[in-house]
Design a protein around this motif. Structure first.
Motif, short mmCIF file in Angstrom:
data_model
loop_
_atom_site.label_atom_id
_atom_site.label_comp_id
_atom_site.label_asym_id
_atom_site.label_seq_id
_atom_site.Cartn_x
_atom_site.Cartn_y
_atom_site.Cartn_z
N ARG A 1 0.82 -1.21 0.00
CA ARG A 1 0.00 0.00 0.00
C ARG A 1 0.86 1.26 0.00
N ALA A 2 1.96 1.23 0.72
CA ALA A 2 2.89 2.36 0.73
C ALA A 2 4.30 1.77 0.75
N PRO A 3 4.80 1.42 -0.44
CA PRO A 3 6.05 0.66 -0.50
C PRO A 3 7.18 1.28 0.30
N GLN A 4 7.27 2.60 0.29
CA GLN A 4 8.41 3.24 0.95
C GLN A 4 8.39 3.10 2.47
N THR A 5 7.30 2.54 3.04
CA THR A 5 7.23 2.37 4.49
C THR A 5 7.36 0.90 4.90
N VAL A 6 7.63 0.04 3.93
CA VAL A 6 7.76 -1.39 4.24
C VAL A 6 9.24 -1.76 4.14
N ILE B 1 10.62 -13.86 2.24
CA ILE B 1 9.93 -14.50 1.12
C ILE B 1 8.46 -14.13 1.18
N ILE B 2 7.98 -13.51 0.12
CA ILE B 2 6.59 -13.04 0.09
C ILE B 2 5.88 -13.73 -1.07
N GLY B 3 4.73 -14.32 -0.79
CA GLY B 3 3.99 -15.06 -1.82
C GLY B 3 3.15 -14.14 -2.71
N GLU B 4 2.21 -14.76 -3.41
CA GLU B 4 1.33 -14.01 -4.30
C GLU B 4 0.05 -13.61 -3.57
N ASP B 5 -0.56 -12.56 -4.10
CA ASP B 5 -1.79 -12.03 -3.50
C ASP B 5 -1.65 -11.78 -2.01
N VAL B 6 -0.52 -11.23 -1.67
CA VAL B 6 -0.28 -10.82 -0.29
C VAL B 6 -0.49 -9.31 -0.25
N ILE B 7 -1.18 -8.84 0.75
CA ILE B 7 -1.35 -7.39 0.90
C ILE B 7 -0.55 -6.94 2.12
N ILE B 8 0.33 -6.00 1.89
CA ILE B 8 1.12 -5.47 3.01
C ILE B 8 0.77 -4.01 3.18
N GLU B 9 0.20 -3.71 4.34
CA GLU B 9 -0.20 -2.32 4.59
C GLU B 9 1.00 -1.46 4.99
N GLN B 10 0.71 -0.27 5.42
CA GLN B 10 1.75 0.71 5.75
C GLN B 10 2.57 0.33 6.98
N ASN B 11 3.85 0.70 6.96
CA ASN B 11 4.72 0.60 8.14
C ASN B 11 4.84 -0.82 8.70
N VAL B 12 5.27 -1.70 7.86
CA VAL B 12 5.51 -3.08 8.29
C VAL B 12 7.01 -3.36 8.17
N VAL B 13 7.56 -4.03 9.19
CA VAL B 13 9.00 -4.33 9.20
C VAL B 13 9.20 -5.84 9.25
N ARG C 1 -1.26 -6.34 8.17
CA ARG C 1 -1.79 -5.00 8.37
C ARG C 1 -0.77 -4.06 9.02
N ALA C 2 -1.15 -2.80 9.02
CA ALA C 2 -0.21 -1.73 9.38
C ALA C 2 0.49 -1.94 10.71
N PHE C 3 1.72 -1.42 10.77
CA PHE C 3 2.52 -1.36 12.01
C PHE C 3 2.79 -2.74 12.63
N SER C 4 3.03 -3.72 11.81
CA SER C 4 3.38 -5.03 12.36
C SER C 4 4.87 -5.28 12.19
N HIS C 5 5.42 -6.09 13.10
CA HIS C 5 6.85 -6.42 13.06
C HIS C 5 6.97 -7.93 13.09
N LEU C 6 7.65 -8.49 12.08
CA LEU C 6 7.75 -9.94 11.97
C LEU C 6 9.22 -10.33 11.86
N GLU C 7 9.57 -11.42 12.52
CA GLU C 7 10.95 -11.89 12.41
C GLU C 7 10.99 -13.38 12.70
#
Ligand code: UD1
Ligand code: MG
Length: 451
Positions: free
Chosen positions: A258-263, A270-282, A296-302
């Motif tokens: 949704r806002a590439p510059q914030t991801v 590894i990101i699959g197909e038809d994945v939606i990544i909202e704003q501010n995800v790390v 969704r927005a503001f999530s942190h995954l590791e």
């Protein structure tokens, strides 16, 4: 070209004093991977058959990192840091081999692509003795300038040794060079240190090769691919370029950002197909997001796997070992660590689930905490399929809840719960009719007495 053997020498012994860091410069990270790791990756992709990394004498952690990233790479120690040519010669044993192509790269130039490395090898295969990767620098300050005469590269002049005229040249040395394997040792051995820094410059190989009548050419690469890192500001610029590449890659592969510059991605996300990544995800290292999921927005995954058709966030944190098996909902202010979450299970609000197995289709209510740590050891919480854990429950591990178990809201659960059982672990509610009104009157009287 593929039948030609190739040795790559990665120079990484420099201290990088301008970084003002206790870490060796090439151990600083981009996308969660040390700079030198990016170079090793590109070399592997370009089919370099042998890799030598030149490290400093005081860099055991760098040697460990190199062997973890590229087990077949050999480290050579440059004891005194006397310049880039001196560094390359630390790998003399490898250079004395019979490789057709020898590439020398810098560990502080991490964004080089396999394509550029392959281009250098093509020119060597076509008969060049020395190939230098150059670039048009927006600001050439600090870089070695390439002095061309037609196709032939005559010399590389370092900033400090360049004349005013030579400093106007904007075509610069990236530090990536290719040599004919039979010529490199002779060239490096002929390099002296009569320059303003008193260093043995690898770049002097170009003038020496010209003196010997060899063919020396330059190939151009885009600046964003070959910029070197000498400062923290340059580290940040390269991180930006790296992130742009990863965002483009995710979108090409079927993700909506949704806002590439914030991801922000890691080198191995590894990101699959038809994945939606909202704003501010790390994304920290080690994340796999399968098809049809929504982050969704503001999530942190590791260190986590997000199974197909799951929904994570907003404001979720998946830590290492979180494994969502699919069709899961992990909602706001939920932290999951070292836990598998079975198909269709939901943890929608304000929970900590750590060291746990959550059965398929279970529902974990708001505010549920697995108490996995007693101050000394970690313990497991197992929750059977189709269980219902009421809000604000405290699950004291080690603990096992059977399938279909039902935990009343607000329970502190310390004993195992069998299949299909109801557990209530809280004080019983007491109702006293009319006492609310009496209390209010008493408190009002105390307040009035103070006036
Ligand atoms: C070098 C080049 C310059 C080029 C620029 C591109 C030389 C003399 N200069 O300058 O032409 O434009 O890179 O970024 O080659 N290293 C060692 N041992 C040493 C010195 C350096 O291993 O004794 C390693 C460093 O770890 C680093 C690389 O060599 O990875 C380059 O060294 P650095 O000091 O960064 O050279 P630059 O001044 O950037
Ligand atoms: Mg440098």
């Amino acid at each position: 070209m593929s039948d030609r053997t190739c040795l790559s020498v990665v120079l990484a012994a420099g201290l990088g004093t301008r970084m003002r860091s206790s870490l060796p410069k090439v151990m600083h990270e981009i996308g969660g991977l040390p700079l030198v790791g990016h170079v090793l990756k590109a070399l592997a992709e370009a089919g370099s058959s042998e890799v030598a990394v030149v490290v400093g004498p005081d860099m055991p952690e760098l040697e460990q990192t190199v062997s973890a990233l590229s087990p077949s790479a050999r480290c050579y120690v440059q004891s005194d840091r006397l310049g880039t040519a001196h560094a390359a010669l630390a790998a003399r044993e490898a250079l004395s081999g019979s490789n057709d192509d020898v590439l020398v790269l810098f560990g502080d130039t991490p964004l080089v692509t396999a394509e550029t490395v392959a281009n250098v090898r093509k020119r060597l295969a076509a008969g060049a003795d020395v190939v230098v990767v150059g670039f048009e620098a927006a600001d050439p300050f600090g870089y070695g300038r390439l002095l061309m005469e037609g196709e032939q590269l005559l010399a590389i002049r370092e900033e400090k040794d360049a004349s005013v005229e030579e400093r106007k040249v904007t075509f610069c040395n990236s530090g990536i060079m290719g040599f004919s394997g039979s010529k490199i040792l002779g060239l490096l051995d002929a390099i002296g240190n009569a320059n303003s820094k008193g260093e043995y410059y690898l770049t002097d190989a170009v003038e020496i090769a010209n003196r010997d009548g060899l063919k020396v050419v330059a190939v151009a690469a885009p600046e964003d691919e070959v910029q070197g890192i000498n400062t923290r500001a340059q580290l940040a610029i390269c991180e930006g370029v790296f992130q742009e590449r990863r965002r483009a890659f995710a979108m090409e592969n079927g993700a909506t950002l949704r806002a590439p510059q914030t991801v922000f991605f890691s080198h191995d996300t590894i990101i699959g197909e038809d994945v939606i990544i909202e704003q501010n995800v790390v994304f920290g290292p080690g994340v796999r997001v399968q098809n049809g999921t929504e982050i969704r927005a503001f999530s942190h995954l590791e260190g986590a796997v997000v199974g197909t058709e799951s929904r994570v966030g907003p404001f979720a944190r998946l830590r290492p070992g979180a494994n969502l098996e699919g069709k899961n909902h992990v909602g706001n202010f939920v932290e999951v660590k070292n836990a598998s979450v079975g198909l269709g299970a939901k943890i929608n609000h304000l929970s900590y689930v750590g060291d746990a197995k959550v059965g398929a289709k279970s529902n974990i209510g708001a505010g549920t905490i697995t108490c996995n740590y007693d101050g000394f050891n970690k313990h497991l919480t197992e929750i059977g399929e189709g269980s219902f854990v009421g809000s604000n429950s405290t699950l004291v591990a080690p603990l096992s809840l059977g399938s279909g178990a039902y935990i009343a809201a607000g329970s502190v659960v310390t004993e195992n719960v069998p299949d299909e059982a109801l557990a209530i672990g809280r004080g019983r509610q007491v109702v006293k009719n009319g006492l609310g009104k009496k209390l209010r009157a008493r408190f009002q009287a105390i307040k009035d007495a103070k006036r």
